[in-house]
Design a protein around this motif. Structure first.
Motif, short mmCIF file in Angstrom:
data_model
loop_
_atom_site.label_atom_id
_atom_site.label_comp_id
_atom_site.label_asym_id
_atom_site.label_seq_id
_atom_site.Cartn_x
_atom_site.Cartn_y
_atom_site.Cartn_z
N ASP A 1 46.96 40.97 36.07
CA ASP A 1 47.75 39.73 36.13
C ASP A 1 48.88 39.86 37.13
O ASP A 1 49.13 38.96 37.94
N GLN A 2 49.58 40.98 37.05
CA GLN A 2 50.82 41.14 37.79
C GLN A 2 50.60 41.37 39.28
O GLN A 2 51.50 41.12 40.09
N LEU A 3 49.43 41.85 39.66
CA LEU A 3 49.15 42.11 41.07
C LEU A 3 48.72 40.87 41.84
O LEU A 3 48.68 40.89 43.07
N VAL A 4 48.41 39.79 41.13
CA VAL A 4 47.89 38.61 41.82
C VAL A 4 48.90 38.07 42.84
O VAL A 4 48.53 37.75 43.98
N ILE A 5 50.16 37.97 42.46
CA ILE A 5 51.15 37.42 43.41
C ILE A 5 51.31 38.30 44.64
O ILE A 5 51.16 37.81 45.76
N PRO A 6 51.64 39.60 44.50
CA PRO A 6 51.83 40.39 45.72
C PRO A 6 50.57 40.50 46.58
O PRO A 6 50.66 40.46 47.82
N LEU A 7 49.40 40.59 45.96
CA LEU A 7 48.18 40.69 46.76
C LEU A 7 47.87 39.38 47.47
O LEU A 7 47.34 39.37 48.58
N ALA A 8 48.21 38.25 46.84
CA ALA A 8 47.99 36.96 47.49
C ALA A 8 48.89 36.78 48.70
O ALA A 8 48.54 36.06 49.65
N LEU A 9 50.04 37.43 48.69
CA LEU A 9 51.00 37.32 49.81
C LEU A 9 50.81 38.42 50.86
O LEU A 9 51.36 38.32 51.95
N ALA A 10 50.07 39.46 50.52
CA ALA A 10 49.96 40.62 51.40
C ALA A 10 49.05 40.36 52.59
O ALA A 10 48.09 39.57 52.51
N ALA A 11 49.33 41.06 53.68
CA ALA A 11 48.49 40.99 54.87
C ALA A 11 47.20 41.78 54.63
O ALA A 11 47.21 42.85 54.03
N GLY A 12 46.09 41.23 55.08
CA GLY A 12 44.81 41.92 54.96
C GLY A 12 44.11 41.62 53.65
O GLY A 12 44.66 40.99 52.75
N ASP B 1 37.32 54.98 29.92
CA ASP B 1 35.87 54.84 29.83
C ASP B 1 35.35 53.63 30.62
O ASP B 1 34.18 53.60 31.00
N SER B 2 36.21 52.64 30.87
CA SER B 2 35.77 51.44 31.59
C SER B 2 35.47 51.69 33.06
O SER B 2 34.71 50.95 33.68
N GLY B 3 36.11 52.70 33.62
CA GLY B 3 35.94 52.98 35.05
C GLY B 3 36.73 52.07 35.97
O GLY B 3 36.67 52.21 37.20
N ALA B 4 37.50 51.13 35.41
CA ALA B 4 38.28 50.19 36.22
C ALA B 4 39.48 50.89 36.86
O ALA B 4 39.93 51.94 36.40
N ALA B 5 40.02 50.26 37.91
CA ALA B 5 41.13 50.86 38.64
C ALA B 5 42.49 50.44 38.11
O ALA B 5 43.46 51.19 38.23
N VAL B 6 42.61 49.22 37.56
CA VAL B 6 43.90 48.77 37.04
C VAL B 6 43.68 48.16 35.66
O VAL B 6 42.64 47.54 35.39
N ASP B 7 44.66 48.31 34.78
CA ASP B 7 44.50 47.76 33.43
C ASP B 7 44.64 46.24 33.47
O ASP B 7 45.04 45.65 34.47
N ARG B 8 44.32 45.60 32.35
CA ARG B 8 44.22 44.13 32.36
C ARG B 8 45.57 43.45 32.55
O ARG B 8 45.63 42.34 33.07
N HIS B 9 46.65 44.10 32.15
CA HIS B 9 47.97 43.50 32.36
C HIS B 9 48.41 43.66 33.82
O HIS B 9 49.00 42.75 34.41
N LEU B 10 48.13 44.82 34.40
CA LEU B 10 48.46 45.02 35.81
C LEU B 10 47.66 44.07 36.69
O LEU B 10 48.15 43.60 37.73
N ILE C 1 38.11 40.26 32.62
CA ILE C 1 38.72 39.10 33.28
C ILE C 1 39.30 38.23 32.16
O ILE C 1 38.58 37.49 31.49
N THR C 2 40.60 38.34 31.94
CA THR C 2 41.24 37.63 30.84
C THR C 2 41.57 36.19 31.22
O THR C 2 41.66 35.84 32.40
N GLN C 3 41.80 35.36 30.22
CA GLN C 3 42.25 34.00 30.46
C GLN C 3 43.60 33.99 31.13
O GLN C 3 43.90 33.12 31.95
N HIS C 4 44.43 34.96 30.79
CA HIS C 4 45.75 35.09 31.40
C HIS C 4 45.62 35.31 32.90
O HIS C 4 46.35 34.72 33.71
N HIS D 1 33.63 42.64 37.08
CA HIS D 1 35.06 42.62 36.71
C HIS D 1 35.92 42.91 37.94
O HIS D 1 36.86 43.70 37.89
N LEU D 2 35.57 42.21 39.01
CA LEU D 2 36.20 42.43 40.32
C LEU D 2 36.91 41.16 40.77
O LEU D 2 36.35 40.07 40.69
#
Length: 341
Positions: free
Chosen positions: A290-301, A279-288, A310-313, A336-337
């Protein structure tokens, strides 16, 4: 050497694990103080010590303070990440998934293939389950260019653990960014209702209840495949683990059973969480998120994703990553982007 405050933000063990992952990849030494200051008890727990040991093994690090209860850790990589065959045991029901997740990305970026086994808790509270890692996190890494496959060899529950996760990691990954703002249509819901050393009617009841609840929702027009599974294990345990796969996004939810909790309630709680995400319409759950921050920060583009909250975690993980990576990461509270310029 970077100096980190392990009590910042939500003050949990993720600060240590994120620092270990990025230190291995980038070769940056760090010292973290006040480890898990926001938790009781504070300091390193057995799964954190196992993650430190794993990170030490893959990059030949010099380490100080890697003991249970330690509130200060110094980690100095000894060189580039070494692909190879690794076998780590936590010795408790500590989360094997968190140990594997600490080294998965560094080994995916190493020069050749690795084979990894981690033994401990595979389905335990306050940690991603082995199903979540296999069915939610790793598929997103695959879409970003990291080639890995996970296998649940044995189930480990509280209190004894005894589970095992194996991973085959191809190496030589080149990460590319992802636009996960709009998730697209729901393509399928799948999962498993699992019970170890318990009667076979327990997973069957969980699976039936979850399927019936999802089928009763008119807005769900996608295949549903939730399978009951009965296994043996050192510890008795049960839970249901669901994944919703969209055209451009996914989420996962797991609920562990306990004595006195009916199977139908376990399944109902998991489906309620799934429906809330849908129902939220979001693309990734709140735990994912957290986990995507590292690979996306290192990824090209450039990259971006939407998440239900947007959790404190999530905030804490972004702050930790930005100590290591010079990357603009912005949070749009209203939408929530999270975006990576």
């Amino acid at each position: 050497m970077l100096i980190l405050d392990g009590g910042q933000g939500e003050g949990g063990g993720q600060i240590v694990r994120t620092a270990l992952t990025l230190s291995c990849i980038l070769g940056i030494p760090f010292r973290v103080r006040r480890i898990r200051a926001g938790r009781e008890p504070s300091g390193l727990r057995p799964q954190h010590v196992a993650a430190i040991r794993a990170a030490t093994d893959i990059c030949g690090a010099h380490v100080e303070g890697a003991e249970v209860g330690s509130e200060t850790l110094t980690f100095e990589p000894g060189g580039s990440v070494r692909a190879g065959t690794y076998d780590w045991e936590i010795g408790t029901a500590g989360a094997a998934t968190l140990v594997l997740q600490t080294v998965l990305l560094p080994l995916a970026l190493a020069k050749s293939e690795s084979s990894v086994s981690v033994r401990g808790g595979t389905h335990v509270p306050h940690s991603p389950s082995a199903h979540y890692l296999r069915d939610v996190y790793v598929p997103l890494l695959l879409e970003m260019g990291a080639d890995a496959a996970l296998f649940i060899e044995a189930y480990g529950w509280m209190p004894e653990g005894g589970g095992q996760i194996d991973a085959q990691i191809a190496g030589s990954a080149r990460l590319v960014g992802r636009d996960l703002r709009n998730r697209g249509e729901l393509e399928r819901v799948f999962g498993a209702a699992v019970a170890s050393s318990l009667p076979s009617h327990i997973p069957q009841r969980m699976a039936n209840r979850a399927i019936n609840l999802i089928d009763s929702v008119e807005s769900f027009d996608a295949p549903v495949d939730i399978r009951p599974l009965r296994t043996s294990g050192i510890s008795a345990g049960a839970g249901i683990f669901l994944t919703a796969e969209y055209g451009n996004g996914r989420g996962g939810w797991g609920v562990l059973g306990h004595k006195g909790m009916p199977s139908e309630v376990v399944a109902g709680d998991a489906v309620t969480a799934l429906l809330s995400f849908h129902d939220s319409g979001a693309a990734v759950d709140r735990h994912l998120a957290d986990q995507l921050v590292i690979p996306l920060a290192l990824a090209a583009g450039e990259s971006a994703f939407t998440t239900p909250e947007i959790t404190q975690h999530l905030r804490t993980n972004i702050e930790t990553v930005q100590h290591f990576v010079d990357r603009a990461i912005r949070i749009d509270e209203a939408r929530h982007l999270v975006s990576f310029a």
